[in-house]
Design a protein around this motif. Sequence first.
Motif, PDB file in Angstrom:
ATOM      1  N   ALA A 171     -19.636   6.882  20.254  1.00 48.08           N
ATOM      2  CA  ALA A 171     -19.127   7.291  21.558  1.00 48.08           C
ATOM      3  C   ALA A 171     -17.664   7.647  21.394  1.00 48.08           C
ATOM      4  O   ALA A 171     -16.921   6.918  20.719  1.00 48.08           O
ATOM      5  CB  ALA A 171     -19.297   6.169  22.584  1.00 48.08           C
ATOM      6  N   ALA A 172     -17.239   8.761  21.981  1.00 51.92           N
ATOM      7  CA  ALA A 172     -15.866   9.222  21.792  1.00 51.92           C
ATOM      8  C   ALA A 172     -15.336   9.852  23.065  1.00 51.92           C
ATOM      9  O   ALA A 172     -16.094  10.376  23.884  1.00 51.92           O
ATOM     10  CB  ALA A 172     -15.785  10.230  20.638  1.00 51.92           C
ATOM     11  N   ALA A 173     -14.017   9.822  23.204  1.00 46.97           N
ATOM     12  CA  ALA A 173     -13.353  10.439  24.357  1.00 46.97           C
ATOM     13  C   ALA A 173     -12.083  11.132  23.880  1.00 46.97           C
ATOM     14  O   ALA A 173     -11.347  10.591  23.043  1.00 46.97           O
ATOM     15  CB  ALA A 173     -13.004   9.380  25.405  1.00 46.97           C
ATOM     16  N   PRO A 174     -11.810  12.334  24.403  1.00 47.86           N
ATOM     17  CA  PRO A 174     -10.580  13.039  24.023  1.00 47.86           C
ATOM     18  C   PRO A 174      -9.340  12.345  24.576  1.00 47.86           C
ATOM     19  O   PRO A 174      -9.393  11.661  25.603  1.00 47.86           O
ATOM     20  CB  PRO A 174     -10.748  14.426  24.655  1.00 47.86           C
ATOM     21  CG  PRO A 174     -12.142  14.486  25.173  1.00 47.86           C
ATOM     22  CD  PRO A 174     -12.612  13.095  25.369  1.00 47.86           C
ATOM     23  N   LEU A 184      -4.831  16.116  22.038  1.00 50.64           N
ATOM     24  CA  LEU A 184      -4.192  15.623  20.816  1.00 50.64           C
ATOM     25  C   LEU A 184      -5.210  15.158  19.792  1.00 50.64           C
ATOM     26  O   LEU A 184      -4.935  15.152  18.585  1.00 50.64           O
ATOM     27  CB  LEU A 184      -3.259  14.460  21.147  1.00 50.64           C
ATOM     28  CG  LEU A 184      -2.091  14.766  22.086  1.00 50.64           C
ATOM     29  CD1 LEU A 184      -1.335  13.480  22.422  1.00 50.64           C
ATOM     30  CD2 LEU A 184      -1.159  15.787  21.461  1.00 50.64           C
ATOM     31  N   GLY A 185      -6.378  14.734  20.249  1.00 50.05           N
ATOM     32  CA  GLY A 185      -7.403  14.207  19.357  1.00 50.05           C
ATOM     33  C   GLY A 185      -8.430  13.445  20.159  1.00 50.05           C
ATOM     34  O   GLY A 185      -8.626  13.708  21.350  1.00 50.05           O
ATOM     35  N   ALA A 186      -9.096  12.507  19.514  1.00 44.40           N
ATOM     36  CA  ALA A 186     -10.124  11.721  20.197  1.00 44.40           C
ATOM     37  C   ALA A 186     -10.183  10.323  19.600  1.00 44.40           C
ATOM     38  O   ALA A 186      -9.826  10.111  18.436  1.00 44.40           O
ATOM     39  CB  ALA A 186     -11.488  12.397  20.093  1.00 44.40           C
ATOM     40  N   ILE A 187     -10.633   9.369  20.429  1.00 43.02           N
ATOM     41  CA  ILE A 187     -10.884   8.004  19.994  1.00 43.02           C
ATOM     42  C   ILE A 187     -12.392   7.804  19.966  1.00 43.02           C
ATOM     43  O   ILE A 187     -13.094   8.188  20.907  1.00 43.02           O
ATOM     44  CB  ILE A 187     -10.211   6.983  20.922  1.00 43.02           C
ATOM     45  CG1 ILE A 187      -8.687   7.164  20.870  1.00 43.02           C
ATOM     46  CG2 ILE A 187     -10.596   5.553  20.539  1.00 43.02           C
ATOM     47  CD1 ILE A 187      -7.933   6.313  21.877  1.00 43.02           C
ATOM     48  N   ASP A 188     -12.894   7.223  18.888  1.00 43.44           N
ATOM     49  CA  ASP A 188     -14.329   7.105  18.671  1.00 43.44           C
ATOM     50  C   ASP A 188     -14.688   5.678  18.267  1.00 43.44           C
ATOM     51  O   ASP A 188     -13.929   5.004  17.566  1.00 43.44           O
ATOM     52  CB  ASP A 188     -14.755   8.075  17.562  1.00 43.44           C
ATOM     53  CG  ASP A 188     -16.161   7.810  17.055  1.00 43.44           C
ATOM     54  OD1 ASP A 188     -17.109   8.266  17.708  1.00 43.44           O
ATOM     55  OD2 ASP A 188     -16.304   7.140  16.009  1.00 43.44           O
TER      56      ASP A 188
END
Length: 417
Positions: A171-174, A184-188
């Motif tokens: 599961a990831a969110a920008p 800027l990126g994403a956290i997963d």
Amino acid sequence: MSDVWVALQPGADPVARIAELRRAHDAYLTAGRVERRVRPVVADSWRRSARARVSPESTVGVELADDDLVAYRESHPLARVMPLVRELTGAYAWDGDHLVAVCDASGKLLWVEGPTATRRRARAMNFVPGARWAESVAGTNAPGTALTVGRPVQVFAAEHYCRPVHPWTCAAAPVHDPATGRVLGAIDITGGDRLAHPHSLAFVSAVARAAETQLALLAPPPPAGSVRLSALGQDEARLVVAGRTLRLTRRHSEIAVLLACRPDGIGGEELLTELYEDESVTPVTLRAELSRLRGLLGGDLLRSRPYRFAARVDADFTAVARWLASGSLTGAVGAYTGPLLPGSQAPAVVRLRRRLGDQVRAALIARADPGLLGDWAYSPWGEDDLPVWQTLASVLDGSRRAAALARVREIDRWQRS
């Protein structure tokens, strides 16, 4: 319950769902048919992965390693929020044998942290720092797909496009720059079947929002009168004036871009010809637009005789030019988030847009770096760029070279027809 983002309905049997998805996955790969039991966000991603010629049996490559990786991630904006990310996710990851990963806007993994045994298993599919998990390279996966669609995404087991990733759920969110809105990126979070629960997606989304809040708090207050202009990849520019963000109309966006390029000012007649294709447009029309823009900005930011900004403007498109001038192609490609005001037909904006795009393309072709070329080729503005695809094909090998050559032939046929 909607199944757009949720991998499993409450009470569903994960084993049965995995078997169902594997059958659907095989059916898609053999017949190109997406069954109704596949969630729309996944079905759309499978189609994009196929168009990008991602091999279902492939694993990604590592593009940054050792000192290059350390230097790049230490200079990345998300490095400032990693202590917060670790604090919020640490217990969740270690208690559940999950991994926490943070990637940049191109999908390159910068940090992958969690239990040693889980990291060792993830190495088999190159889910490691420095590897690029963009959807166009790795197929359907949570961080890559979240960056593509611009919202939180959960990917469960055989929903992944590539088979080596089927044992995993993520599961990831920008994460966005709070000042400019730029991704800027994403956290997963990556792990086993337990991550298929809806709360996993809610959790990682909350962590991403907390990271954005922390970035806003850590940002130094803008100096009085400071102006920041974002005009790449969008038809309506954003202007940040002393911490206040304004979305400009298309015409005001064009005016702001031209004034940012001419800090010493520009006369009314010249501005009129630079803005309007139609030579019958009168100076009265331009003065009315400038008056409305002055009212929107407030204060004495917009001056006349000649027309100019009263403060220095830090624009995203001039930042790309500075990166190129300094020889940092990685920085330029990272800052280039799309063509300058892509829908604008103002003569001066068209020239600026072409010049900047051509400069980045020429530098990419000259450098012939496969990772940077791939970033451009698989972007919306590079998907039909024949010279870039030809260069990319020349520096790849194996199945990736064959896929790039196939795309070269497609573009060539299309351009000749």
